[in-house]
Design an enzyme around this catalytic site. Sequence first.
Site, short mmCIF file in Angstrom:
data_model
loop_
_atom_site.label_atom_id
_atom_site.label_comp_id
_atom_site.label_asym_id
_atom_site.label_seq_id
_atom_site.Cartn_x
_atom_site.Cartn_y
_atom_site.Cartn_z
N LYS A 16 0.86 -1.17 0.00
CA LYS A 16 0.00 0.00 0.00
C LYS A 16 0.91 1.23 0.00
CE LYS A 16 -0.93 -0.61 4.29
NZ LYS A 16 -0.42 -1.75 4.99
N LYS A 42 -5.17 -10.23 8.90
CA LYS A 42 -5.36 -10.38 10.35
C LYS A 42 -6.26 -11.58 10.62
CE LYS A 42 -4.81 -5.45 11.45
NZ LYS A 42 -3.73 -5.32 12.42
N HIS A 72 -8.50 -0.41 4.35
CA HIS A 72 -8.86 -1.28 5.48
C HIS A 72 -10.36 -1.24 5.84
CE1 HIS A 72 -4.60 -1.25 5.62
NE2 HIS A 72 -4.44 -0.21 6.39
N LYS A 119 -6.63 9.08 14.21
CA LYS A 119 -5.39 9.00 15.01
C LYS A 119 -5.61 9.80 16.29
CE LYS A 119 -2.41 7.54 11.58
NZ LYS A 119 -1.90 6.16 11.65
C1 BG6 Z 1 -1.56 1.41 7.85
C2 BG6 Z 1 -1.67 2.91 7.91
O1 BG6 Z 1 -2.05 0.95 6.62
O2 BG6 Z 1 -2.31 0.83 8.91
C3 BG6 Z 1 -1.22 3.44 9.26
O3 BG6 Z 1 -0.86 3.48 6.90
C4 BG6 Z 1 -1.96 2.74 10.38
O4 BG6 Z 1 -1.42 4.84 9.37
C5 BG6 Z 1 -1.87 1.23 10.20
O5 BG6 Z 1 -1.37 3.12 11.61
C6 BG6 Z 1 -2.75 0.52 11.22
O6 BG6 Z 1 -2.49 -0.84 11.17
P1 BG6 Z 1 -2.64 -1.74 12.47
O7 BG6 Z 1 -2.36 -3.12 11.99
O8 BG6 Z 1 -1.63 -1.24 13.47
O9 BG6 Z 1 -4.03 -1.54 12.96
#
Ligand code: BG6
Length: 496
Positions: A154, A188, A246, A332
Amino acid sequence: MNASDTNAKTTTVVIFGASGDLTQRKLIPALYNNFKKGRLPEDIRIIGVARRDWSDAFFRDHLRGGAKDHSALSYDDATWSALEGKLHYFRGNLDSADDYRALHTHLNGLEGGPANRLYYLATAPEFYGPACGYLAAAGMNDETQGQRRIIIEKPFGEDLASAQALNGQVHESFREDQVYRIDHYLGKETAQNILFLRFANTLFEPVWNRQYISNIQVTVAESVDVGHRTGYYDKAGVLRDMFQNHLLQLLALVTMEPPASLNADAIRNEKAKLLGAIRPIHLGNTVRAQYEGYRAAEGVAPESATPTYAALKLHIDNWRWKGIPFYLRSGKALAERTSTIIVEFQAPPDIMFKLSENRSSTPNLLSICIQPNEGVQLRFETKVPDTVAESHSVNMNFQYRDAFPGVTLPDAYERLLLDALKGDAALFARSDEIEAAWRLIDPVLSGWTDSPTLSPMQDYPVGSWGPVAADELLAKEGHVWRSGCQSCGEGLCAIP
Ligand code: BG6
């Protein structure tokens, strides 16, 4: 010639951008864990390609740190020693056709005959398209000596046009079935479990529709702020960073029709159909916000209008879901790190009980807890003991750590790397899914710029649950954001 005709016995993984963070934090730990579990092909070799002037020894030493610090399984020297002999370094410039040709010759020498190859583009995104072209120009997509697969990280494009252009560039050099586009949420364990929950049980599917469900909420909240990634993030923002990939992928898994099998195309056809059925998003159904202090961070433009939080209301125009709202939110610097999908069922038609805690309705909630506290909770009503007719909510609680004691949930990259090696693309995004997702996100991005008053930028305190406007988005329809996925130990737990 079909690649499998070569019966190649050996496997080469080539990681482009091997000196970077992703290799250190994700890819090497995933390879280490798979190796420790005995899941990598016996005769695998892993070649890291990057510009720095490193030796094999330096490269191995560097990666050992990654395995030690970031691996979910405990690190041990014996496993590492057995693995590190398979790691090699090749100094090369991603922008040099000569270096790809030299790499090809080098790989042919190491392989000494037919070998299957998996290329991993762990590079800056601007190299994805050109790297495919360089690989093809050097003959490295040719399958006469074994399969040639390519993993692309990505972000896949920054809008619909760039994603289409990138798909075009990729397809000039690789067939779609050779391409594996990463969305690590699909790897996941708990995201994979969504299909099991829905289709390996008879309990849920009959009520999985507009007749029984009131709304579905997808929350991917992060407590961390943007950190050191301001350069990337200030251009991307939360919609590109989290929603296009996501959140929409999670939504697709929860709402798609049953696939005929777990075959990659069967699953991806259903996801693509679902994404295509989402109604264009009305700007009035969007909320965008920035956490306080974001603009003061180094690398962020002082006037930045980049949202670090968004909430959206969506509709899916198909038979199953017509009329039901879907709420998605991510941000965030929020109060908690939690990825949760809540399925809120309709309240019973008539309430003949006295509800505890001044509640006015009793919807059952199914919480799919992606992380942390991985598991599934079902909230239902029960009679308060020693009352005549008082009803109280309780949770039926499945947690992986209780049901599978001693099992460490694998990191997403572990599964994704293995699947790509095996040629199973079910957990990777296909070109049409990526484009369908951009088709939804693009107009919101441009609408926020062109008609800012329809969804004015909000701010929110660090450590909060986001702006009030996100609560109002649901309140308009009499809904509220539901929390779920509490860690409540073993057995039944009361709603806090
Ligand atoms: C990534 C994003 O795709 O996913 C990040 O670029 C984000 O900004 C991350 O923090 C979150 O992934 P996870 O697995 O920590 O929930």
